[in-house]
Design an enzyme around this catalytic site. Structure first.
Site, PDB file in Angstrom:
ATOM      1  N   GLY A  46       0.851  -1.186   0.000  1.00  0.00           N
ATOM      2  CA  GLY A  46       0.000   0.000   0.000  1.00  0.00           C
ATOM      3  C   GLY A  46       0.883   1.230   0.000  1.00  0.00           C
ATOM      4  N   GLN A  51       3.267   9.967   1.217  1.00  0.00           N
ATOM      5  CA  GLN A  51       4.550   9.245   1.210  1.00  0.00           C
ATOM      6  C   GLN A  51       5.406   9.588   0.005  1.00  0.00           C
ATOM      7  OE1 GLN A  51       2.597   5.190   2.122  1.00  0.00           O
ATOM      8  NE2 GLN A  51       4.649   5.081   3.003  1.00  0.00           N
ATOM      9  N   CYS A  99       6.369   0.190   7.338  1.00  0.00           N
ATOM     10  CA  CYS A  99       5.958   1.259   6.435  1.00  0.00           C
ATOM     11  C   CYS A  99       7.173   1.691   5.623  1.00  0.00           C
ATOM     12  CB  CYS A  99       5.432   2.428   7.274  1.00  0.00           C
ATOM     13  SG  CYS A  99       4.972   3.871   6.313  1.00  0.00           S
ATOM     14  N   LEU A 100       6.983   1.906   4.327  1.00  0.00           N
ATOM     15  CA  LEU A 100       8.102   2.330   3.475  1.00  0.00           C
ATOM     16  C   LEU A 100       8.689   3.664   3.932  1.00  0.00           C
ATOM     17  CD1 LEU A 100       6.625   1.418  -0.057  1.00  0.00           C
ATOM     18  CD2 LEU A 100       8.417   0.174   1.170  1.00  0.00           C
ATOM     19  N   HIS A 141      -3.986   1.583   7.916  1.00  0.00           N
ATOM     20  CA  HIS A 141      -2.634   2.145   7.840  1.00  0.00           C
ATOM     21  C   HIS A 141      -2.568   3.265   6.793  1.00  0.00           C
ATOM     22  CE1 HIS A 141       1.932   1.524   7.865  1.00  0.00           C
ATOM     23  NE2 HIS A 141       1.731   2.317   6.823  1.00  0.00           N
ATOM     24  N   GLU A 142      -3.125   3.002   5.595  1.00  0.00           N
ATOM     25  CA  GLU A 142      -3.024   3.985   4.502  1.00  0.00           C
ATOM     26  C   GLU A 142      -3.923   5.200   4.746  1.00  0.00           C
ATOM     27  OE1 GLU A 142      -0.549   3.613   2.667  1.00  0.00           O
ATOM     28  OE2 GLU A 142      -0.191   1.506   3.109  1.00  0.00           O
ATOM     29  N   HIS A 145      -2.313   7.582   7.018  1.00  0.00           N
ATOM     30  CA  HIS A 145      -1.347   8.458   6.338  1.00  0.00           C
ATOM     31  C   HIS A 145      -2.014   9.753   5.869  1.00  0.00           C
ATOM     32  CE1 HIS A 145       2.510   6.454   6.080  1.00  0.00           C
ATOM     33  NE2 HIS A 145       1.990   5.335   5.610  1.00  0.00           N
TER      34      HIS A 145
HETATM   35 NI    NI Z   1       2.900   3.440   5.533  1.00  0.00          NI
END
Ligand code: NI
Length: 177
Positions: A46, A51, A99-100, A141-142, A145
């Site tokens: 995701g 991000q 998370c990236l 999670h997304e 963000h």
């Molecule tokens: Ni993330």
């Protein structure tokens, strides 16, 4: 299509609430394609627009992880625009969440087991669906963000402080070398 730069904690765009998308134009569609390409390239499941430094309410996710009939040969772009969680229930422990944008760190996070998501698709159509298990974690999670919330904001104060300290040290070393 182009690969985008993923920003990492403590970049400011990650802690800012994102703006609603009013018009889904070519620029937005291009952004979605680039976000999807970047997500697959980074082996993420995701990715949210903040991000890549864009504070707009857009996320992409990998739908094939949820479809048992999909052999993974085709990378489907699944984007949600202005997504909201309109209902949630149950609880689950999301083990080893990562998370990236949060480099070198994973932690267990308490999440709802089920969520109902309302959003627009890439064509502007309203969609509403239920997500369970891993897909429910991805959605929470997304969408977090888009509200400027990272998974490290949902762990204990002590663990978060430890991560922040580690990250600051890491950044200092990067600058020094
Ligand atoms: Ni993330």
């Amino acid at each position: 299509m182009a690969l985008l730069q993923i920003v990492t904690y403590p970049e400011k765009s990650l802690s800012m609430p994102s703006e609603k998308v009013d018009i889904i134009d070519d620029e937005i569609r291009q952004l979605i394609h680039d976000m999807a390409e970047t997500m697959f390239h980074e082996s993420g499941i995701g990715l949210a627009a903040p991000q890549v430094g864009v504070n707009k309410r857009i996320l992409v996710y990998d739908a094939k992880s949820q479809d048992p009939d999909d052999d993974g040969s085709e990378q489907k772009i699944t984007a949600l625009i202005n997504p909201e969680i309109i209902q949630s229930s149950g609880s689950q422990l999301s083990e080893n969440e990562g998370c990236l944008s949060v480099v070198d760190f994973r932690a267990d996070v308490k999440r709802y087991e089920q969520v109902t998501v309302k959003a627009q698709d890439m064509d502007g159509n309203l969609v509403e669906f239920d997500a369970h298990g891993l897909m429910a974690v991805i959605m929470q999670h997304e969408i977090d963000h888009l509200d400027g919330i990272l998974f490290i904001d949902r762990i204990s104060t002590l663990k978060r402080a430890m991560y922040k300290k580690k990250r600051m040290k890491q950044l200092k070393e990067e600058t020094a070398s």
